[in-house]
Design a protein around this motif. Structure first.
Motif, PDB file in Angstrom:
ATOM      1  N   THR A 173      38.946  22.715  40.584  1.00  0.00           N
ATOM      2  CA  THR A 173      37.937  23.525  39.872  1.00  0.00           C
ATOM      3  C   THR A 173      37.735  22.964  38.481  1.00  0.00           C
ATOM      4  N   VAL A 220      33.999  35.599  41.100  1.00  0.00           N
ATOM      5  CA  VAL A 220      35.345  35.628  40.506  1.00  0.00           C
ATOM      6  C   VAL A 220      35.370  36.154  39.074  1.00  0.00           C
ATOM      7  N   TYR A 276      38.061  41.118  40.963  1.00  0.00           N
ATOM      8  CA  TYR A 276      37.715  40.296  42.131  1.00  0.00           C
ATOM      9  C   TYR A 276      38.728  39.155  42.282  1.00  0.00           C
ATOM     10  N   ARG A 277      39.317  39.070  43.464  1.00  0.00           N
ATOM     11  CA  ARG A 277      40.276  38.004  43.729  1.00  0.00           C
ATOM     12  C   ARG A 277      39.948  37.367  45.065  1.00  0.00           C
ATOM     13  N   THR A 316      45.985  39.875  37.781  1.00  0.00           N
ATOM     14  CA  THR A 316      45.450  41.243  37.753  1.00  0.00           C
ATOM     15  C   THR A 316      44.011  41.291  38.248  1.00  0.00           C
ATOM     16  N   SER A 345      47.157  35.967  44.306  1.00  0.00           N
ATOM     17  CA  SER A 345      46.963  36.444  42.944  1.00  0.00           C
ATOM     18  C   SER A 345      48.127  37.350  42.538  1.00  0.00           C
TER      19      SER A 345
END
Ligand code: ADP
Length: 432
Positions: free
Chosen positions: A425, A379, A384-385, A397, A391
């Motif tokens: 998280t 990530v 990278y998504r 972005t 997103s």
């Protein structure tokens, strides 16, 4: 090499002359002394000193002096004509102690003479003398030889240095021609570190070029999608396909996509700016209180959090780090923004700041959707998504965490991520 050869040659010659001169001189003196002792023995065997003529060699001069100083015999001159020799140092010494020696300089003759004298059983003194010039004569004879050898050595060292330089240059040329595989077939092991450094530099350059290339491709792709939508909506309005009532909706969509583009361009510009300011000199740093940084960020995001139904709060104590306040705010903003975006209604975002093991530490924790293990490492990569549509829906972005990583590196900070899918998280930023 050539100069070293010449220098060592000159030094060796000077040293050799110095040493051998000493040895040679001693040897010559000892020879004269030995001769003198032999002649003394002969003197005991003969009836008259005149018989000595038979035993005296040309380059030596033998003199016999009586205790009153009169010259009784001289191999080189007429005895009767000679002055009193009783006051000569070596003769005086011999009368007194049995032996005497001197090295005397003669102004008239222009050279030194070595005298050695021994007391005879008859009470007279036997004196032998030899010119030092004769002693060193052999040296002067050797000089041309020395010069020839020196010249030879010089020529050989020129030849060798030329050959060596040629072969060294040839090898380097070969390495330069084959620069792609410079680390293979390195001609000397001494050149290995050089070859490896070049290879390392090449690899880094290649990697850098690849990353740039990939980034450009990604950027173009990311720009293309919103622009395609914008041009699609605009076309529908233009051609009249869109009904009067749709126009407002389409305008809203165009604005949304344009906003996305602006966000994207803002992030791209920010990243390239960060790329350029990696050096410590460019970033202005001061003592920054992380608590203040979090307070400011929470203020900025409180409306967004409220809208999303997320509780945003902060714990900890004032903690100072040496850094750039604007960049640190950006870092906290991106992390908190993500914690809000990838959360569930009624969830929380907790920001904590304090010290752990003496090191300043920043923790952003949420109980949102979490990231599965396979995505956790990636990530922080640009664009990278995990869930592209989510997103996009939240105006992401894919560059936020890349910016975070960059700022952390600039502040010598490490990032630790703990996350569990569906549970939440936790991202820790530990300052060194
Ligand atoms: P984006 O602009 O898409 O948010 P980021 O670089 O900030 O880009 O984040 C990359 C991806 O990491 C996000 O698209 C998201 O899938 C995931 N991610 C980031 N933060 C969180 C979080 N707190 N919880 C869950 N997923 C997250």
């Amino acid at each position: 090499m050539f100069f070293m050869g010449i220098i060592s040659l000159v030094l060796t010659i000077v040293m050799a002359i110095w040493v051998f001169y000493g040895v040679f001189e001693k040897q010559q003196k000892e020879d004269i002394q030995l001769h003198c002792r032999l002649l003394k023995k002969i003197c005991q065997e003969i009836d008259s000193y005149d018989e000595l003529d038979r035993y005296v060699e040309d380059e030596m001069r033998v003199t016999i002096i009586s205790p009153d100083g009169n010259v009784l015999y001289d191999s080189g001159a007429d005895e009767g004509q000679m002055e009193n020799h009783g006051d000569r140092t070596e003769v005086e010494e011999a009368f007194e102690h049995g032996v005497g020696e001197t090295l005397r300089h003669s102004d008239t003759l222009g050279y030194d003479t070595y005298y050695y004298a021994l007391l005879l059983d008859t009470g007279d003194v036997l004196r032998l003398s030899m010119d030092v010039d004769t002693m060193y004569q052999s040296y002067n004879n050797a000089l041309p030889g020395i010069i020839i050898v020196a010249a030879l050595v010089m020529i050989i060292s020129i030849l060798f240095s030329v050959l060596l330089t040629k072969s060294l240059v040839k090898n380097k040329k070969k390495m330069a021609e084959n620069i792609e595989d410079i680390d293979k077939d390195v001609p000397y092991k001494e050149l290995k570190p050089f070859a490896l450094a070049v290879k390392d530099y090449q690899t880094k350059k290649e990697q850098h070029a690849n990353i740039r290339h990939e980034f450009t491709a990604n950027v173009s792709h990311e720009l293309k999608t919103p622009l395609t939508s914008i041009s699609g909506y605009a076309e529908m309005i233009e051609t009249g396909i869109a009904k009067e009532s749709d126009i407002k909706v389409f305008a809203g969509k165009i604005r949304l996509e344009a906003g996305r583009l602006l966000n994207l361009i803002g992030d791209i510009l920010r990243l390239s700016e960060l790329d350029e300011t990696t050096s410590e000199l460019v970033i202005q740093k001061e003592n920054v209180d992380l608590m203040e940084v979090i307070k400011n960020t929470i203020n900025l995001l409180s409306f967004k959090a409220e809208e999303a139904g997320i509780n945003l709060y902060m714990t900890g104590e004032p903690t100072f780090v040496y850094g750039n306040a604007r960049m640190l705010e950006e870092l906290v903003y991106n992390l908190c923004d993500n914690a809000i975006k990838y959360n569930k209604k009624g969830g929380f975002v907790r920001c904590h700041v304090g010290r752990n093991d003496g090191k300043p530490e920043l923790i952003i924790r949420d109980n949102g959707i979490g990231i599965s293990t396979e995505h956790q490492d990636r990530v922080f990569e640009r664009f990278y998504r995990v869930d592209k549509s989510r997103s996009k829906a939240t105006g992401g972005t894919g560059l936020g965490l890349a910016i975070v990583k960059h700022i952390a590196i600039n502040h010598n900070a490490k990032i630790r991520m703990k996350s569990a899918l569906g549970k939440g998280t936790e991202i820790r930023v530990i300052f060194g």
